[in-house]
Enzyme design. Structure first.
Site, mmCIF file in Angstrom:
data_model
loop_
_atom_site.group_PDB
_atom_site.id
_atom_site.type_symbol
_atom_site.label_atom_id
_atom_site.label_comp_id
_atom_site.label_asym_id
_atom_site.label_seq_id
_atom_site.Cartn_x
_atom_site.Cartn_y
_atom_site.Cartn_z
ATOM 1 N N ARG A 63 0.835 -1.200 0.000
ATOM 2 C CA ARG A 63 0.000 0.000 0.000
ATOM 3 C C ARG A 63 0.871 1.252 0.000
ATOM 4 O O ARG A 63 1.923 1.291 0.637
ATOM 5 C CB ARG A 63 -0.893 0.006 1.234
ATOM 6 C CG ARG A 63 -1.777 -1.228 1.366
ATOM 7 C CD ARG A 63 -2.405 -1.268 2.747
ATOM 8 N NE ARG A 63 -3.144 -2.501 2.973
ATOM 9 C CZ ARG A 63 -3.609 -2.887 4.161
ATOM 10 N NH1 ARG A 63 -3.409 -2.113 5.222
ATOM 11 N NH2 ARG A 63 -4.265 -4.015 4.290
ATOM 12 N N ASP A 65 0.696 5.566 0.678
ATOM 13 C CA ASP A 65 -0.097 6.557 1.395
ATOM 14 C C ASP A 65 -0.584 7.665 0.471
ATOM 15 O O ASP A 65 -0.168 7.766 -0.686
ATOM 16 C CB ASP A 65 0.739 7.177 2.521
ATOM 17 C CG ASP A 65 1.044 6.186 3.630
ATOM 18 O OD1 ASP A 65 0.242 5.255 3.837
ATOM 19 O OD2 ASP A 65 2.092 6.348 4.286
ATOM 20 N N ARG A 216 10.113 7.770 4.479
ATOM 21 C CA ARG A 216 9.993 9.202 4.775
ATOM 22 C C ARG A 216 10.668 9.559 6.099
ATOM 23 O O ARG A 216 11.256 10.644 6.235
ATOM 24 C CB ARG A 216 8.518 9.605 4.802
ATOM 25 C CG ARG A 216 7.868 9.563 3.421
ATOM 26 C CD ARG A 216 6.350 9.576 3.511
ATOM 27 N NE ARG A 216 5.852 10.749 4.208
ATOM 28 C CZ ARG A 216 4.586 10.893 4.588
ATOM 29 N NH1 ARG A 216 3.693 9.935 4.340
ATOM 30 N NH2 ARG A 216 4.195 11.988 5.217
#
Length: 280
Positions: A63, A65, A216
């Protein structure tokens, strides 16, 4: 779940169709389906329903974001519909918005339970992400949503020294989101490359798997090393402390790209090399 009535042109033996999907994540609320319907999965499954004339559920490699892009997301689904692979590409793209495109399709037989069956997520052996960072005193509106931005000068060598501490098998608790649902924080980081192209810096991270927000969070901490706010050894300290609160804040999603998901060559997927972004 598949709802199809077998008619001429349909194969009674189910096949597993694998897709390579590319998308600009800026207008979407991530990959995974949501009640709002404003996700990449929702739009892909809507296109599948129109093309296949029946509801089809998809499974992805990982997945992404909200705001995160994919150069090559890998998706599979099962269907009795018999089509040439190019028909899946052209047919689905006819029903997809400009920000999402099926780049390739590959058909595999659906094997009996217990046999070695391809699975977009569980058959993956590694994943590569790129993070594109614009390093200039003034922001660029042309890169809005496509790259992160840091106005302070960054030293590549300092960031490379810091990144070297992350290569190998480690507990990455310091770089996982609080809401991360992974059973274990241990991951194997195979490689981190950092390259500068003019005012653009490309971070390329390859690991067996990633935790939620892991890339990130790592990029945010590497930036601290690059602007000399923290020494390169700080990254090793973060690993040892396993405390998310001590690392840098989660960096913006704008420049994050799922570049490639690696699989055993036996599946013969028509994938592209995990190179840098095509426009660089």
């Amino acid at each position: 779940m598949l709802f199809l009535r077998l008619e001429p042109g349909l194969n009674p033996n189910l096949n597993r169709i694998v897709l390579g999907v590319q998308y600009d994540g800026t207008p979407w609320q991530g990959w995974q389906t949501q009640p709002s319907g404003k996700t990449v999965q929702d739009r892909l499954e809507a296109a599948l329903q129109k093309f296949a004339q029946g509801a089809i559920d998809t499974t992805c490699a990982g997945r992404t974001d909200s705001g995160v892009h994919a150069l090559e997301q890998v998706v599979h689904f099962d269907t009795a519909l018999s089509r040439e692979t190019f028909s899946w590409v052209r047919g689905l793209n006819a029903f997809l918005p400009p920000s999402i495109a099926v780049r390739w399709a590959h058909q595999l037989p659906l094997l009996a339970e217990g046999e070695d069956q391809f699975h977009a997520r569980f058959s993956a052996t590694a994943r590569t992400y790129h993070y594109l960072l614009y390093n200039n005193p003034v922001r660029s509106p042309l890169l809005e949503g496509k790259a992160g931005w840091v106005f302070r000068p960054l030293e590549l060598e300092l960031m490379r020294q810091a990144a070297a501490h992350l290569v190998g098998t480690h507990d990455f608790s310091a770089f996982r989101a609080v809401e991360c649902q992974a059973k274990s924080p241990v991951r194997t980081m195979e490689e981190i490359r950092i390259e500068r192209r003019g005012d653009l810096i490309v971070f390329s991270l390859r690991a067996n798997a990633f935790l939620h927000h892991m890339v990130r969070n790592i990029v945010g901490s590497l930036i601290y090393a690059g602007n000399a706010s923290k020494p390169p050894e700080w990254l090793a300290e973060l690993l040892a402390q396993r405390d998310r609160g001590r690392a840098a804040p989660t960096f913006m999603p704008d420049g994050l790209y799922l570049a490639q998901v690696a699989y055993d060559p036996k599946w013969r997927l028509p994938q592209q090399p995990a190179g840098v972004l095509p426009w660089l």
